[in-house]
Scaffold this active site. Structure first.
Site, PDB file in Angstrom:
ATOM      1  N   TYR A  48      -1.123  -0.966  10.300  1.00  0.00           N
ATOM      2  CA  TYR A  48      -0.968  -1.423   9.303  1.00  0.00           C
ATOM      3  C   TYR A  48      -0.069  -0.320   8.259  1.00  0.00           C
ATOM      4  CZ  TYR A  48      -3.071  -1.875   4.516  1.00  0.00           C
ATOM      5  OH  TYR A  48      -3.197  -2.268   3.093  1.00  0.00           O
ATOM      6  N   SER A  58       0.698  -1.285  -0.596  1.00  0.00           N
ATOM      7  CA  SER A  58      -0.134   0.049  -0.100  1.00  0.00           C
ATOM      8  C   SER A  58       0.838   1.501  -0.090  1.00  0.00           C
ATOM      9  CB  SER A  58      -0.942   0.313   1.177  1.00  0.00           C
ATOM     10  OG  SER A  58      -1.928   1.194   1.389  1.00  0.00           O
TER      11      SER A  58
END
Length: 234
Positions: free
Chosen positions: A156, A140
């Site tokens: 995350y 990401s």
């Protein structure tokens, strides 16, 4: 057809972006092992994809599960040519640094980082032995140090930053072996993790991972982070 005799293993392949990656790879002529923690979920995904897909019970957070799944994959197909590390979790609530939820951090890292590392350890030696492999780590832009501008979703983010580092290290270690290692940012995509408000459909989210998973012979692209098939800064 990209590689009619090639086999791909996709972790977290039973839904969302992972399912679409499996579908696109199968449509492109690869045999696809659909990895999921639930064998039933993997089997259901295979029914939706077609005869090129095979179910595989696989929990990347368990070293035992990884070893058993990779052994079974070898028995089913003879070997794994493409590994897409798609399995991931996002467990952060509203907590932001400097505050820390150690349990969320441990659980997130065990899947998003260590899970991908376990898979690479189990699969990459076989790729090196035959002189061909493609490893795609689904990451990401939240993990990009250059683009990091907030502390939202800290566990995350850090897990994806670490996965990016693993991508770079693997690519460096495997240079010249025929095994290419890259990271793909699918963007904010409608899925169980991305939610229904995301602007991108699974087909768009799967495009860059599939492109990297099927880089042709002679393409030396390795050690990169890509979104929409274009480089992103680390």
């Amino acid at each position: 057809m990209w590689h009619g005799d090639r086999t791909a293993l996709v972790t977290g392949g039973a839904r969302g972006i992972g399912l679409e990656i499996c579908r696109q790879l199968a449509n492109g002529g690869l045999r696809v092992l659909v990895g999921a923690r639930s064998w039933e979920a993997a089997e259901e995904a295979c029914r939706a994809i077609g005869s090129a897909a095979l179910p595989l019970a696989l929990d990347v957070a368990s070293a035992k599960s990884v070893a058993e799944a990779v052994r079974e994959a070898g028995e089913l197909t003879g070997g794994i040519d493409v590994l897409v590390n798609n399995a991931g979790v996002s467990l952060d609530g509203d907590l932001r640094p400097p505050y820390l939820d150690e349990e969320i951090l441990r659980t997130t890292l065990d899947t998003n980082l260590t899970g991908a590392w376990r898979m690479a350890e189990a699969v990459v030696p076989g790729m090196v032995e035959v002189g061909y492999g493609r490893v795609v780590n689904v990451t990401s832009s939240y993990g990009s140090l250059a683009l990091m501008d907030s502390g939202r979703h800290p566990a995350y983010r850090i897990s994806k930053t670490a996965l990016n580092a693993l991508t770079r290290m693997l690519a460096a270690e495997l240079a010249g072996t025929g095994v290419l290692v890259n990271a793909a940012d699918p963007g904010w995509t409608r899925s169980g993790m991305g939610g229904p408000a995301a602007p991108r459909g699974p087909e768009e989210g799967a495009d860059t991972p599939v492109w990297l998973a099927t880089l042709p012979d002679g393409d030396g692209t390795t050690g990169g982070l890509f979104a929409e098939r274009k480089p992103l800064p680390w």
